[in-house]
Design an enzyme around this catalytic site. Structure first.
Site, short mmCIF file in Angstrom:
data_model
loop_
_atom_site.label_atom_id
_atom_site.label_comp_id
_atom_site.label_asym_id
_atom_site.label_seq_id
_atom_site.Cartn_x
_atom_site.Cartn_y
_atom_site.Cartn_z
N LYS A 124 0.77 -1.06 0.04
CA LYS A 124 0.03 -0.04 0.17
C LYS A 124 1.02 1.33 -0.08
CE LYS A 124 -4.72 0.82 0.20
NZ LYS A 124 -5.47 0.08 -0.18
N ASP A 164 -6.99 4.25 -4.42
CA ASP A 164 -7.83 4.16 -3.11
C ASP A 164 -8.25 5.49 -2.99
OD1 ASP A 164 -7.82 1.96 -0.72
OD2 ASP A 164 -7.57 3.93 0.05
N GLY A 235 -20.22 6.96 2.51
CA GLY A 235 -19.21 7.49 1.70
C GLY A 235 -20.11 7.68 0.39
N PHE A 236 -19.14 8.32 -0.56
CA PHE A 236 -20.19 8.63 -2.04
C PHE A 236 -18.87 8.53 -3.02
CE2 PHE A 236 -18.56 13.33 -2.78
CZ PHE A 236 -18.01 13.45 -1.51
N GLY A 237 -17.82 7.99 -2.67
CA GLY A 237 -16.75 7.63 -3.57
C GLY A 237 -16.91 6.50 -4.52
N ASN A 238 -15.92 5.98 -5.00
CA ASN A 238 -15.86 4.74 -6.08
C ASN A 238 -16.66 3.78 -5.60
OD1 ASN A 238 -13.80 2.31 -6.68
ND2 ASN A 238 -14.32 3.45 -8.63
N VAL A 239 -16.22 3.33 -4.38
CA VAL A 239 -17.02 2.06 -3.98
C VAL A 239 -18.25 2.21 -3.62
CG1 VAL A 239 -16.61 0.26 -1.82
CG2 VAL A 239 -14.66 1.30 -2.77
N ALA A 240 -18.78 3.22 -3.07
CA ALA A 240 -19.98 3.55 -2.85
C ALA A 240 -20.93 3.54 -3.78
CB ALA A 240 -20.20 4.98 -2.12
N TRP A 241 -20.40 4.14 -5.11
CA TRP A 241 -21.25 4.16 -6.36
C TRP A 241 -21.20 2.97 -6.90
CZ3 TRP A 241 -17.97 3.34 -10.93
CH2 TRP A 241 -18.73 3.37 -11.94
P1 NDP Z 1 -13.07 7.55 -2.82
O1 NDP Z 1 -11.85 8.64 -2.76
O2 NDP Z 1 -13.52 7.53 -3.92
O3 NDP Z 1 -14.08 7.86 -1.67
C1 NDP Z 1 -13.88 7.74 -0.39
C2 NDP Z 1 -14.94 8.43 0.66
O4 NDP Z 1 -14.43 8.15 1.77
C3 NDP Z 1 -15.21 9.59 0.34
O5 NDP Z 1 -16.69 9.73 0.46
C4 NDP Z 1 -14.38 10.23 1.29
O6 NDP Z 1 -14.79 11.66 1.68
C5 NDP Z 1 -14.67 9.58 2.36
N1 NDP Z 1 -13.63 9.79 3.43
C6 NDP Z 1 -12.10 9.49 3.27
N2 NDP Z 1 -11.42 9.49 4.24
C7 NDP Z 1 -12.12 10.15 5.18
C8 NDP Z 1 -12.16 10.75 6.67
N3 NDP Z 1 -10.79 10.53 7.10
N4 NDP Z 1 -13.34 10.63 7.28
C9 NDP Z 1 -14.60 10.71 6.59
N5 NDP Z 1 -14.65 10.42 5.36
C10 NDP Z 1 -13.74 10.18 4.76
O7 NDP Z 1 -12.37 6.16 -2.28
P2 NDP Z 1 -12.88 4.82 -2.57
O8 NDP Z 1 -14.19 4.66 -2.61
O9 NDP Z 1 -11.95 4.21 -3.42
O10 NDP Z 1 -12.53 4.05 -1.06
C11 NDP Z 1 -13.62 3.97 0.09
C12 NDP Z 1 -12.98 2.97 1.11
O11 NDP Z 1 -13.18 1.74 0.29
C13 NDP Z 1 -11.75 3.18 1.65
O12 NDP Z 1 -11.63 2.39 2.75
C14 NDP Z 1 -10.68 2.08 0.86
O13 NDP Z 1 -9.41 1.86 1.56
C15 NDP Z 1 -11.67 1.15 0.41
N6 NDP Z 1 -11.48 0.16 -0.82
C16 NDP Z 1 -11.13 0.84 -1.99
C17 NDP Z 1 -11.08 -0.04 -3.20
C18 NDP Z 1 -10.79 0.63 -4.48
O14 NDP Z 1 -10.79 -0.23 -5.65
N7 NDP Z 1 -11.13 2.01 -4.89
C19 NDP Z 1 -10.86 -1.21 -3.14
C20 NDP Z 1 -11.14 -1.97 -1.80
C21 NDP Z 1 -11.41 -1.06 -0.72
P3 NDP Z 1 -13.68 12.73 1.66
O15 NDP Z 1 -12.75 12.26 0.49
O16 NDP Z 1 -14.47 13.99 1.55
O17 NDP Z 1 -13.03 12.58 3.06
O1 2IT Z 2 -7.95 -1.64 -0.77
C1 2IT Z 2 -7.83 -2.06 -1.58
O2 2IT Z 2 -7.82 -3.18 -2.00
C2 2IT Z 2 -7.65 -1.22 -3.00
N1 2IT Z 2 -7.60 0.05 -2.78
C3 2IT Z 2 -7.47 -1.72 -4.29
C4 2IT Z 2 -6.06 -2.30 -4.68
C5 2IT Z 2 -5.76 -2.58 -5.93
O3 2IT Z 2 -4.64 -2.86 -6.26
O4 2IT Z 2 -6.48 -2.65 -6.84
#
Ligand code: NDP
Ligand code: 2IT
Length: 445
Positions: A124, A164, A235-241
């Site tokens: 990571k 991430d 959340g409202f990021g990649n994973v939530a979507w």
């Molecule tokens: P995004 O950046 O797309 O979205 C992250 C979300 O979490 C946003 O809504 C963000 O809001 C919020 N967030 C981040 N940090 C904080 C904080 N300290 N306090 C409150 N809210 C927070 O990221 P992802 O959707 O990619 O990731 C979300 C989770 O999923 C993480 O735990 C990540 O490790 C995990 N994950 C992601 C994978 C991937 O492929 N992308 C794979 C497996 C797990 P803001 O940025 O405004 O703080």
């Molecule tokens: O937490 C995770 O598994 C990720 N952010 C994805 C890692 C990856 O290499 O695709």
């Protein structure tokens, strides 16, 4: 295994690394039985070796903003364990990033990647850079400066980073561009690439889709499914979507999303054009969910709170670590939740997990539930190696199959005498055994 002694030693060596120590304790608690039954693990120092990263690179990342001002951020890559394949894991850009958070994520990644059945080790990285409010040009200059250091220790057979929090397709593109310029090689050194230059179909959706496929399997153990269920997402990021899109497709109704400013309660359900709007909201780089309530009728914004007070059947925490505490868990239980599946990494505190286990509800830990993201990264690496692209349906079918297999592994190692499936224990043991046996085969290195 003397768990307390190992934890005490680690706490002395790494004082204050709270998230890392929390993640290690959870895994070791699950492994106690298996380590005690297999003396070879202790004899070969597997636990002492697996809890320390192979190496950590830290570096400074200087960059210039649009006004000519110089900024200096910290960059990191934690190469944790490569017993079963090249180091593999995401990069996080968020102001909260520090070594403890990246070590926790890298440690979890070892077991998650092992569960996927694909040949990937754990790693990571990231930076305390805050993408919020930055222009595209600033993000590009930051990514280029970050890669000017990182390129030395990564490669398609060495270490393959991905996205991430705060790192999506745009950032991967800028980093890939700089890597290519430095090495003159167009190779699969990063995953989550654009579709026209080596990316895999379904990778953007994969973590959320995979999480819902896993939750589907969990519900099926009780003869249930998503149809007609109310679902709370954070959340409202990649994973939530991705998760929201799949729940909706399966007939569930997603009632919430959340951001650092509070949460949205949408009694009509987040579906159709509202799911596309999430992409806009995220791309705006403003890090707030409130605008959703101005865009869609009936949606309410609840300032400064988390969505766990909303009555739901299934909860999918998809934001960040330790975002669901004991009181939140009790709220969910009192409101009749039947399944909690972690889309994020370690979103539930240990106390919250205790509450879920005590009430014997379905609880799926992040390293199993969200493994679909990295699994599809693994499929991207396979396609890059083959110099070939699979169709959307092919990748989705492989992802679905992998999630079913991960669920089966959790059931195999986590089913208790009374029939309750301890997914935490199951995921940790299944992920560990493969890596530990590989480490034994390869000697003390
Ligand atoms: P995004 O950046 O797309 O979205 C992250 C979300 O979490 C946003 O809504 C963000 O809001 C919020 N967030 C981040 N940090 C904080 C904080 N300290 N306090 C409150 N809210 C927070 O990221 P992802 O959707 O990619 O990731 C979300 C989770 O999923 C993480 O735990 C990540 O490790 C995990 N994950 C992601 C994978 C991937 O492929 N992308 C794979 C497996 C797990 P803001 O940025 O405004 O703080
Ligand atoms: O937490 C995770 O598994 C990720 N952010 C994805 C890692 C990856 O290499 O695709």
């Amino acid at each position: 295994m003397n768990l307390e002694k190992i934890m005490n030693d680690l706490e002395k060596k790494h004082p204050g690394e709270m998230e890392y120590l929390q993640a290690v304790r959870e895994v070791l608690e699950s492994l106690e039985e298996v380590v005690n039954q297999n003396p070879q693990f202790e004899a070969k120092g597997i636990i002492e070796r697996i809890v320390e990263p192979d190496r950590v690179l830290t570096f400074k990342v200087p960059w210039v903003d649009d006004n000519g001002k110089v900024h200096v951020n910290l960059g990191y890559r934690v190469q944790f364990n490569n017993a079963i394949g090249p180091y593999k894991g995401g990069l996080r850009f968020h102001p909260s990033v520090n070594l403890s958070i990246l070590k926790f994520l890298g440690f979890e990644q070892i077991f998650k990647n092992s569960l996927t059945t694909l040949p990937m080790g754990g790693g990571k990285g990231g930076s305390d850079f805050d993408p919020k409010g930055k222009s595209d040009a600033e993000i590009m200059r930051f990514c280029q400066s970050f890669m000017l250091e990182l390129w030395r220790i990564i490669g398609p057979e060495t270490d393959v980073p991905a996205g991430d929090i705060g790192v999506g397709g745009k950032e991967i593109g800028y980093m890939f561009g700089m890597y290519k310029k430095l090495t003159m090689e167009h190779v699969g050194v990063l995953t989550g690439k654009g579709r026209n230059w080596g990316g895999s179909l379904i990778r953007p959706e994969a973590t959320g889709f995979g999480a819902v496929y896993f939750a589907q399997e969990m519900l099926a153990t009780k003869g249930l499914d998503f149809n007609g269920r109310n679902v709370a997402v954070s959340g409202f990021g990649n994973v939530a979507w991705g998760a929201i899109a799949k729940v909706t497709e399966l007939g569930g109704k997603v009632l919430t999303i959340s951001g650092p400013d509070g949460y949205i309660y949408d009694p009509d359900g987040i579906s159709g054009e509202k799911i596309d709007y999430l992409l806009e909201l995220r791309a705006s780089n403003q890090d707030i969910v409130k605008p959703y309530s101005l865009e869609f009728q009936n949606a309410q914004f609840v300032a400064g709170k988390r969505p766990w007070e909303v009555k739901c059947d299934v909860a999918l925490p998809c934001a960040t670590q330790n975002e669901l505490g004991k009181a939140d868990a009790e709220n969910l239980i009192n409101n009749g939740v039947i399944c909690v599946a972690e889309g994020a990494n370690m979103p539930s505190t240990p106390e919250a997990v205790e509450v879920f286990k005590h009430h014997k509800i379905l609880f799926g830990p992040g390293k199993a539930v969200n493994a679909g993201g990295v699994a599809t990264s693994g499929l991207e690496m396979s396609q890059n190696a083959l110099k070939y692209n699979w169709s959307r349906e092919e990748v989705d079918a492989k992802l679905h199959e992998i999630m079913r297999n991960i669920h089966a592994s959790c059931v195999k190692y986590g089913t208790q005498e009374d029939g309750y499936i301890d997914y935490v224990k199951g995921a940790n043991i299944a992920g560990f055994l493969k890596v530990a046996n590989a480490m034994i085969d390869q000697g003390v290195i």
